[in-house]
Design an enzyme around this catalytic site. Sequence first.
Site, short mmCIF file in Angstrom:
data_model
loop_
_atom_site.label_atom_id
_atom_site.label_comp_id
_atom_site.label_asym_id
_atom_site.label_seq_id
_atom_site.Cartn_x
_atom_site.Cartn_y
_atom_site.Cartn_z
N SER A 279 2.41 -4.91 -0.34
CA SER A 279 1.68 -4.28 -1.44
C SER A 279 2.07 -4.74 -2.85
O SER A 279 1.39 -4.39 -3.81
CB SER A 279 1.85 -2.76 -1.37
OG SER A 279 0.97 -2.23 -0.41
N LYS B 267 3.11 1.88 -11.36
CA LYS B 267 2.18 2.34 -10.33
C LYS B 267 2.20 3.87 -10.23
O LYS B 267 3.26 4.48 -10.42
CB LYS B 267 2.63 1.69 -9.01
CG LYS B 267 1.74 1.88 -7.81
CD LYS B 267 2.33 1.08 -6.62
CE LYS B 267 1.47 1.19 -5.38
NZ LYS B 267 2.05 0.40 -4.24
N SER C 99 -1.43 -2.65 -2.03
CA SER C 99 -1.86 -1.45 -2.72
C SER C 99 -1.59 -1.47 -4.23
O SER C 99 -2.25 -0.74 -4.96
CB SER C 99 -1.20 -0.23 -2.10
OG SER C 99 0.19 -0.26 -2.31
#
Lengths: 496, 96
Positions: free
Chosen positions: A181, A78, A157
């Site tokens: 997330s 990420k 997310s």
Amino acid sequence: MSYLEDLTISKARDLLKSGEVSAVSLTESYLERIEASKKLNAFCLITADLALAKAKFCDSQVKSNRKGKLSGIPIGVKDIFCIQSLPTQAASKILEGFRPSYESTVTSKLWAEDAILLGKLNMDEFAMGSSNETSIYGPAINPWQLSNKTPLTPGGSSGGSAAAIAANLCLGTLGTDTGGSIRQPAAFNGVVGMKPTYGRCSRWGIIAFASSLDQAGPITKTVRDSAILLEIISGHDKRDSTSATREVPNFEKMLNGDIRGKRIGIPIEYRIEGTPNEIIKLWEDGIDQLKSAGAEIIDISLPHTKYSLPTYYVLAPAEASSNLARYDGIKYGYRAKLKSGEGIEEFYKRTRSEGFGNEVKRRVMIGTYVLSAGFYEAYYQKALKVRNLIKKDFDNVFSEGINAILTPTTPTPAFSLGSKGNKSPVEMYLNDVFTVPANLAGLPAISIPTGLTNDGLPLGLQIIGPAWEEAEVLNMAFRLEKESNFKDKPIQWWNN
Amino acid sequence: MSIDSALVRRIGNLAKIELSAPDVEMFAEQLGEIVSLMNQLDQVDTSGVDALNFEMSNGHKNRTEDVVRDGSYMERVLENAPEPKEGFFTVKKVIE
């Protein structure tokens, strides 16, 4: 290419070890897949040259017996993890051009085991969002589709991390989970996502959102792969005083699938009004599967569950407003242009106004409000007290002998991009209703895919365990994975 | 309490975020909605309950020695600065 379709970290490890596949050929295959998947917008940075150089190194180590545990395994991370010298901007304009001069602890652990970085993955800006739509790169797209082909959210997310696994663009990814997330996007994409106990993994070098809630964790195709990655990224780090000085168990070795006599709690408060029947059915099927594997199913009560969302939406913004105060245009990142005669006040305000998106601004402002004079007691302190009550609810059921708790991961399957939260931010926040409690209580929790909706979208179940009992949580998930036998994959519509 | 324009402007000022007139209007409504969510906490009786803090959660009590472990890398510190000058960060003039 065919062997790639069912490839996992554990299978690739065997193929690389036996020499049937080289790290270079595996890396090349995945780089091709990434190139052909631009429509998914999962990767925001592709590091092909670095990946191939590392793959050559891994191949050169074959005979020396000095290979790391992840030698030759292609990984994506990420965009919230600082990777030395590579663009790292947490999908925010305010970190435009930022290249950290240091490496996050958890990613350095992956590279020390010779994992190969393929690139960085799309996410919501500063991890604030549940749909990937707050990203400066535009949203990642869910590889799963309905028959009408409307683009669906991969969740957030860590949406890019989950979409990349579902589309088989790499073998493992790292995400972060502050209120769900990792687990919510894992559920929306039909993959496995694990949030460890708070303190299990170092947060050093991860761009901070809400420091008392943030944890890094793996998103993978299988529970075994989750155990493999979690073990490597776990452990104490002197540079994060909240990381625990506990031994890290051998999570993979502890996967035996034997859950006979385990007591699994089913919290009545998670039966919320309006939950679609197919999610209730999925949950009931999961209960039956664990029961037939020898577990004891027990109804439990977590009475403060319904206050988790308001508690979270006080505390996470409060911490975010403090953490994001560092973005002022002076030391790194975006800097606004000023008109003549304007001073330092305009400099800060315009830089932050132009650099942050609306969701980040909302949370920074809410956080500023709840920490401001006159409201600190009523909101911030109050929320910390309710957080304590939420944690005590979990402490009580675990101390009464419950080994783990089974719930749905999300109240809905993946929804259409652009369909939620345009007018009402709270509508989007409701996505986190089942995932937020584990963050507030600091507990380990995993989402695993166990079925499809009638329309063919994946759904996930969540297992929450007591603090530091990741091995138990993983083993239960391992058994549920076997019992539910979820093998579906999205149709590859995205290939160029 | 509801969130009016004056309060949004005050919060924007504290948070150092420049807000246009349409921004103020939009955020007043949205922040008001979030505050209504937060107000559900009023329903919980928290008398006699301690606020949960970091050290209470999971018993972390790690402390590091307060010693200098590294330093002397001015270039690395400055390499991301938007407009560095002669080994310094540059800022707007803060005194008249």
